[in-house]
Design a protein around this motif. Structure first.
Motif, PDB file in Angstrom:
ATOM      1  N   UNK A   1     -16.567 101.123  86.523  1.00  0.00           N
ATOM      2  CA  UNK A   1     -15.911  99.832  86.304  1.00  0.00           C
ATOM      3  C   UNK A   1     -16.948  98.733  86.104  1.00  0.00           C
ATOM      4  N   UNK A   2     -16.529  97.652  85.404  1.00  0.00           N
ATOM      5  CA  UNK A   2     -17.467  96.566  85.132  1.00  0.00           C
ATOM      6  C   UNK A   2     -16.814  95.188  85.186  1.00  0.00           C
ATOM      7  N   UNK A   3     -15.506  95.105  85.530  1.00  0.00           N
ATOM      8  CA  UNK A   3     -14.804  93.826  85.458  1.00  0.00           C
ATOM      9  C   UNK A   3     -13.504  93.904  86.237  1.00  0.00           C
ATOM     10  N   UNK A   4     -12.991  92.733  86.643  1.00  0.00           N
ATOM     11  CA  UNK A   4     -11.597  92.623  87.065  1.00  0.00           C
ATOM     12  C   UNK A   4     -10.760  92.759  85.807  1.00  0.00           C
ATOM     13  N   UNK A   5     -10.106  93.879  85.642  1.00  0.00           N
ATOM     14  CA  UNK A   5      -9.416  94.176  84.391  1.00  0.00           C
ATOM     15  C   UNK A   5      -8.293  93.194  84.073  1.00  0.00           C
ATOM     16  N   UNK A   6      -7.749  92.528  85.082  1.00  0.00           N
ATOM     17  CA  UNK A   6      -6.633  91.603  84.890  1.00  0.00           C
ATOM     18  C   UNK A   6      -7.089  90.180  84.607  1.00  0.00           C
ATOM     19  N   UNK A   7      -8.387  89.982  84.512  1.00  0.00           N
ATOM     20  CA  UNK A   7      -8.900  88.640  84.235  1.00  0.00           C
ATOM     21  C   UNK A   7      -8.470  88.170  82.846  1.00  0.00           C
ATOM     22  N   UNK A   8      -8.715  86.910  82.523  1.00  0.00           N
ATOM     23  CA  UNK A   8      -8.414  86.412  81.185  1.00  0.00           C
ATOM     24  C   UNK A   8      -9.105  87.251  80.125  1.00  0.00           C
TER      25      UNK A   8
END
Length: 571
Positions: free
Chosen positions: A356-363
């Motif tokens: 993983x590399x990000x909050x997938x629900x982010x903008x």
């Protein structure tokens, strides 16, 4: 080369920025011509969600203020930002919205959270949308000539949907089948329109905004010429822009502009040479979700020939996309947005190392920025993978792959499997199919399954703010964005770093004047929209952060031209 035709103002591009510049200039008593390269008008804006981010708009809600807006923008913008230009946007955007409403364009406040909801000054009422517009109000000769929404914004590639209907179907909310039936029935009951065109007379989202705006534009007497491409600027001996050279069906001509030329022709996302020149991770033109081969940077190229400077060209308005063959035309491909799909429960996004590399629900813009950063760090992103299970497959779309109710397994074309969509009975088998390290993918899935139980994502905080939750599933607890990935079969689709356009381009000042490499305005030349640098730098502050500034600086440009020409009326 023919010449001799002259207007007070010539606007290049028929999207939101160009339409507003033309409307405001004409309302000030100036003669205006809009020149559009495509054979249909409305630009990329007509294919968009049609949202405008207008802080402190004064059209509903309480408590927003200039101070709160500036506090928010100070907390989310980074890198070089022109403070005068940013202040001009904050001050003039509410004036533009009030003017647009007075011109007959109905505006509705949307409860869309700002994209950085945890930052100081953030709110959830700064995005404005337009209600459904009756396209036939433009006249039966014009209504089919506005650029259509993409298939992805239509039910069964045919029926127009507004945002409420879209989210009802997207989330399979209670009564969603009735919503779909009503959409279809409404279309076929409109027998008079079916005699004119197969196009739905209901203009929704970006088409609603542009349809209502163009009704006012045409009423104001603005002339529109489609199928006409900008080639060069016309400049007098003193360096003032006095017109444009254009081409249409192989013929070139010049059009004079007594008081100004407004460049509003979109960005450069469909020009691979310019992407390679400006972007850190260029990506491919075909990953863009704007109209195919439309925005090729002609305005930027023409302005640079005059010595115009550039700004903020290193970033796009990023959005995750995926690719599928077009229905009934498998040799052609279609781009599908996956902006909200990547943050749904029962799924995870990993790079090609399985991490993983990000909050997938982010903008979606922040998601794209994270893809770029991870690609620079690991070399294993762009594309990344969206991995999900059967529960996700049953309820949500994955880009262009619709849920089971719409597209059951037996209706998925055979050539899609293990080329565009990958499926396996176990996570380990899926990892082998997509050539991701098995142990890493298994660990990422196991982590997400644990986070789904606790409701807390200690890595990236997925589902921990109101923006994430706004697009989560309220039936899932304790976190609407987290659900265990544990029901076979398991799926994966590649996700590209697509875009809605480019964030940077021609450098402009607070009056929308084009600035040259020496820091001086090029007399008679203005720019607005994605062909110019946006006021936020590399930031995307909220839904409508593209169209809001586009229309605002189109408005500002027209006011400056009118004032300079002596035609300005009371605001």
């Amino acid at each position: 080369m023919a010449s001799g035709e002259t207007y007070d103002v010539v606007v290049i591009g028929s999207g939101a920025a160009g339409a507003m510049a033309a409307l405001r200039a004409a309302e000030q008593g100036l003669s205006v011509l809009i020149v559009e390269k495509a054979h249909k008008f409305g630009g990329t804006s007509a294919t968009s969600g049609g949202v405008m981010w207008i802080p402190n708009h004064g059209l509903g809600g309480e408590g927003d203020s200039r101070e709160q807006v500036m506090e928010y923008l100070a907390s989310v913008t980074s890198g070089p930002v022109n403070p005068e230009k940013l202040a001009a946007y904050v001050d003039q955007a509410p004036q533009m919205a009030k003017y647009l409403k007075a011109a007959g364009v109905e505006l509705i406040v949307s409860p869309w959270p700002d994209y950085f909801p945890d930052k100081p000054g953030a709110r959830a009422d700064r995005s404005l949308i337009c209600p459904t517009y009756d396209g036939r109000r433009l006249g039966d000769d014009r209504y089919p000539l506005m650029r259509e929404q993409f298939n992805r914004f239509k039910l069964f590639h045919r029926y127009a949907m507004d945002l409420t209907e879209t989210f009802a179907l997207m989330m399979q909310q209670k009564g969603w089948r009735r919503v779909a039936a009503n959409i279809i029935r409404r279309y076929w009951m409109d027998r008079s329109t079916r005699k004119v065109s197969a196009r739905d007379r209901r203009f929704t989202q970006g088409a609603a905004l542009m349809g209502a705006t163009y009704e006012a534009v045409f009423k104001a007497g603005v002339k529109l010429r489609t199928g006409t491409k900008l080639e060069n600027m016309v400049v007098d001996a003193g360096g003032q822009v006095t017109g444009v050279e254009v081409s249409s069906f192989g013929r070139t001509s010049t059009i004079g502009a007594r008081h100004g030329v407004v460049l509003a022709a979109g960005g450069f996302e469909w020009n691979q040479e310019l992407r390679d020149r400006f972007f850190k991770v260029p990506g491919l033109t075909r990953h863009s979700s704007s109209p195919e081969d439309a925005n090729r940077g002609e305005a930027l190229i023409a302005a640079e020939k005059l010595g115009a400077d550039t700004e903020h060209t290193g970033e796009g308005w990023w959005i995750p996309t995926m690719t599928l063959p077009m229905p009934k035309a498998s040799n052609y491909h279609e781009i599908h947005q996956a902006a909200f799909d990547v943050g749904r429960p029962w799924s995870v996004c990993v790079n090609r190392n399985g991490v993983r590399f990000v909050d997938e629900a982010t903008g979606y813009d922040s998601f794209g920025q994270a893809m770029v950063a991870d690609q620079e760090k690991t070399g294993a992103n762009c594309p990344c993978w969206l991995v999900f299970d059967a529960k996700f497959r049953a309820k949500f779309s994955a880009g262009g792959l619709m849920p089971w109710a719409h597209t059951p397994e037996h209706k998925v074309p055979a050539d899609w499997w293990d080329n565009y969509i990958f499926r396996a009975d176990t996570v380990e088998e899926l990892a082998a199919k997509i050539t991701v390290p098995v142990d890493a993918l298994r660990q990422s899935v196991n982590n997400m399954n644990h986070y789904a139980k606790t409701g807390v994502d200690p890595e990236f905080g997925r589902g921990g703010n109101i923006y994430d939750q706004f697009f989560g599933d309220p039936t899932v607890a304790p976190n609407p964005n987290l659900g265990p990935i544990d029901k076979p079969p398991f799926y994966a689709v590649p996700i590209n770093n697509g875009d809605l356009g480019t964030k940077g381009g021609i450098r402009t000042d607070a009056r929308a004047r084009v600035i040259d490499v020496n820091g001086k305005p090029i007399e008679g030349l203005y720019a607005a929209g994605n062909c110019s640098g946006n006021p936020f730098g590399d930031c995307y502050p909220g839904a409508g952060g593209t169209i809001g500034p586009a229309m605002t600086f189109g408005f500002i440009a027209a006011n400056d031209i009118a004032e300079r020409s002596g035609n300005q009326r009371a605001k």
